[in-house]
Motif scaffolding. Structure first.
Motif, short mmCIF file in Angstrom:
data_model
loop_
_atom_site.label_atom_id
_atom_site.label_comp_id
_atom_site.label_asym_id
_atom_site.label_seq_id
_atom_site.Cartn_x
_atom_site.Cartn_y
_atom_site.Cartn_z
N ALA A 48 -23.02 13.83 -0.83
CA ALA A 48 -23.74 13.78 -2.11
C ALA A 48 -22.75 14.00 -3.24
O ALA A 48 -21.67 14.57 -3.03
N ALA A 49 -23.13 13.57 -4.44
CA ALA A 49 -22.29 13.78 -5.61
C ALA A 49 -23.14 13.90 -6.86
O ALA A 49 -24.28 13.40 -6.89
N ILE A 50 -22.57 14.54 -7.88
CA ILE A 50 -23.27 14.72 -9.14
C ILE A 50 -22.25 14.67 -10.27
O ILE A 50 -21.15 15.23 -10.14
N THR A 51 -22.58 13.96 -11.34
CA THR A 51 -21.72 13.97 -12.52
C THR A 51 -21.97 15.25 -13.28
O THR A 51 -23.12 15.63 -13.52
N TRP A 52 -20.87 15.91 -13.65
CA TRP A 52 -21.04 17.21 -14.26
C TRP A 52 -21.75 17.11 -15.60
O TRP A 52 -22.62 17.91 -15.92
N ALA A 53 -21.39 16.11 -16.40
CA ALA A 53 -21.94 16.00 -17.74
C ALA A 53 -23.40 15.54 -17.75
O ALA A 53 -24.26 16.18 -18.35
N GLY A 54 -23.68 14.43 -17.08
CA GLY A 54 -25.02 13.85 -17.16
C GLY A 54 -25.96 14.25 -16.05
O GLY A 54 -27.16 14.02 -16.14
N GLY A 55 -25.42 14.84 -15.00
CA GLY A 55 -26.27 15.24 -13.89
C GLY A 55 -26.79 14.10 -13.04
O GLY A 55 -27.78 14.25 -12.33
N ASN A 56 -26.12 12.93 -13.11
CA ASN A 56 -26.51 11.82 -12.25
C ASN A 56 -26.18 12.16 -10.80
O ASN A 56 -25.09 12.65 -10.52
N THR A 57 -27.09 11.87 -9.89
CA THR A 57 -26.90 12.25 -8.49
C THR A 57 -26.84 11.04 -7.57
O THR A 57 -27.45 9.99 -7.85
N TYR A 58 -26.11 11.20 -6.49
CA TYR A 58 -25.92 10.15 -5.50
C TYR A 58 -25.94 10.78 -4.12
O TYR A 58 -25.43 11.90 -3.94
N TYR A 59 -26.51 10.07 -3.16
CA TYR A 59 -26.66 10.61 -1.82
C TYR A 59 -26.32 9.58 -0.75
O TYR A 59 -26.56 8.39 -0.92
N ALA A 60 -25.81 10.07 0.36
CA ALA A 60 -25.67 9.23 1.54
C ALA A 60 -27.07 8.97 2.10
O ALA A 60 -27.96 9.82 2.00
N ASP A 61 -27.26 7.83 2.69
CA ASP A 61 -28.58 7.48 3.24
C ASP A 61 -29.04 8.50 4.27
O ASP A 61 -30.24 8.77 4.38
N SER A 62 -28.11 9.07 5.00
CA SER A 62 -28.46 9.98 6.08
C SER A 62 -29.06 11.30 5.60
O SER A 62 -29.70 12.02 6.38
N VAL A 63 -28.86 11.63 4.32
CA VAL A 63 -29.37 12.90 3.80
C VAL A 63 -30.40 12.72 2.68
O VAL A 63 -30.99 13.70 2.23
N LYS A 64 -30.59 11.49 2.26
CA LYS A 64 -31.50 11.22 1.15
C LYS A 64 -32.91 11.71 1.50
O LYS A 64 -33.42 11.45 2.59
N GLY A 65 -33.50 12.44 0.58
CA GLY A 65 -34.84 13.00 0.81
C GLY A 65 -34.82 14.37 1.45
O GLY A 65 -35.85 15.06 1.46
N ARG A 66 -33.69 14.79 1.99
CA ARG A 66 -33.58 16.12 2.62
C ARG A 66 -32.64 17.04 1.85
O ARG A 66 -32.87 18.25 1.80
N PHE A 67 -31.59 16.47 1.29
CA PHE A 67 -30.59 17.26 0.56
C PHE A 67 -30.74 17.03 -0.94
O PHE A 67 -31.08 15.92 -1.37
N THR A 68 -30.43 18.06 -1.70
CA THR A 68 -30.45 17.96 -3.15
C THR A 68 -29.20 18.60 -3.72
O THR A 68 -28.91 19.76 -3.42
N ILE A 69 -28.47 17.86 -4.53
CA ILE A 69 -27.29 18.38 -5.20
C ILE A 69 -27.66 18.72 -6.64
O ILE A 69 -28.43 17.99 -7.29
#
Length: 123
Positions: A48-69
């Motif tokens: 997973a990843a998140i932009t520090w400034a805007g808070g945009n988030t990205y996830y691997a398909d394997s964790v989407k819906g279960r993990f939150t960054i």
């Protein structure tokens, strides 16, 4: 720059864990913060990843819906909330910081890495 990952442990399938990554040594406003993991015998992979400034988030398909960054800018901490954990989530989890948000899945695009924290999911 220092990234200190913590929060790993041994849990049962279906349990939750929250990992933390404390960042220090510079301003991270232009950075993207990522979590990667490496299971025994396997290559390190993007989680997973998140932009520090805007808070945009990205996830691997394997964790989407279960993990939150998420991130707490006041504390300079990035979190990875992991729910509904599965045995296949077992790995050493690393946090990383980079300046190229377009390539957030590529570990070579990250400049700084933490030391890793072990997550083991087992009954």
């Amino acid at each position: 720059v220092q990234l200190q990952a913590s929060g790993g442990g041994l849990v049962q399938p279906g349990d939750s864990l929250r990992l933390s990554c404390a960042a220090s040594g510079r301003t991270f406003s232009g950075y993207i913060m990522g979590w990667f993991r490496q299971a025994p015998g396997k290559e390190r992979q993007f989680v997973a990843a998140i932009t520090w400034a805007g808070g945009n988030t990205y996830y691997a398909d394997s964790v989407k819906g279960r993990f939150t960054i998420s991130r707490d800018s006041a504390k300079n901490v990035v979190y990875l909330q992991m729910n509904s954990l599965k045995p296949e989530d077992t790995a050493v989890y690393y946090c990383a910081a980079g300046t190229n948000p377009s390539w957030y899945t590529f570990q070579d695009e990250y400049d700084y890495w933490g030391q890793g924290t072990q997550v083991t999911v087992s009954s």
